[in-house]
Design an enzyme around this catalytic site. Sequence first.
Site, PDB file in Angstrom:
ATOM      1  N   GLU A   1       0.852  -1.193   0.000  1.00  0.00           N
ATOM      2  CA  GLU A   1       0.000   0.000   0.000  1.00  0.00           C
ATOM      3  C   GLU A   1       0.885   1.239   0.000  1.00  0.00           C
ATOM      4  O   GLU A   1       1.848   1.328   0.767  1.00  0.00           O
ATOM      5  CB  GLU A   1      -0.920   0.002   1.217  1.00  0.00           C
TER       6      GLU A   1
ATOM      7  N   GLU B   1      -2.717  11.186   3.451  1.00  0.00           N
ATOM      8  CA  GLU B   1      -3.809  10.944   4.396  1.00  0.00           C
ATOM      9  C   GLU B   1      -3.877  12.134   5.347  1.00  0.00           C
ATOM     10  O   GLU B   1      -2.856  12.659   5.777  1.00  0.00           O
ATOM     11  CB  GLU B   1      -3.577   9.667   5.205  1.00  0.00           C
TER      12      GLU B   1
END
Length: 253
Positions: free
Chosen positions: A135, A140
């Site tokens: 990932e 974020e």
Amino acid sequence: MKKLCYIVFSISILASGQETNPVIFEEHFNGTQLNESYWNYELGDGCPKLCGWGNNERQLYTKENVTVNNGFLTITATKNDAKYQSGRITTKRKVEFQYGTIEVRAKLPIGKGLWPAIWMLGNDIDTNTWPACGEIDIMEYVGKKPHEIHTTLHTPDSFGNSKNTKITTNKDIEQGFHNYKTSWSKDSISFYIDDQLVYTFSPEIKNERTWPFNKPFYIILNMAIGGNFGGPEVDDSIFPKEFIIDYVKVYKE
């Protein structure tokens, strides 16, 4: 002037004749609906296989919470009665690439409990489950921690822990649009905010546990609500809130 949306597989040439990296995908969100030649909607709450999307998230993903208008993609987080809704789209099986640079220009929402993200997963996730698939978290943001951007790599070696990560503080990050960019090669993955290098990941030993990044990945854009990272508290007074994306560009290495 209308924006253009297209996939290009030829090398771009500057007016001076100097070559630049080929653009392999470019999306400016023209029109009034999502281009499903490139994008998939992910819907629901992840059940029965991955309830809460694996993170105890509260939202139900719907098509209605994803809109395209005036050259922007908008993912809107809403709350109606006791139900939270938001949007999540991916390029899985449609636009996947191995190595290169991805750049996304986006405007963040503000509010406790919001968790907008720009990220990527290995295209073998269905058979090589997370975190073995790898990932890449390009951006974020969690509303409970204003001014902070997280850039993270998840690998089998770091299962359940964000040890390959950098938190960058920018007091103006919630103001207007900002560029989030990741350059990915066979040797390293580097992250940039507004063209400023903030983190590079390049483990000395690269094997299946430390470097699951030697295969194609696909793009994900979403806004979660609550969850293990975004929550647990959610300020219900903030809704609706919008995560706005201006464009997505991918350049070949």
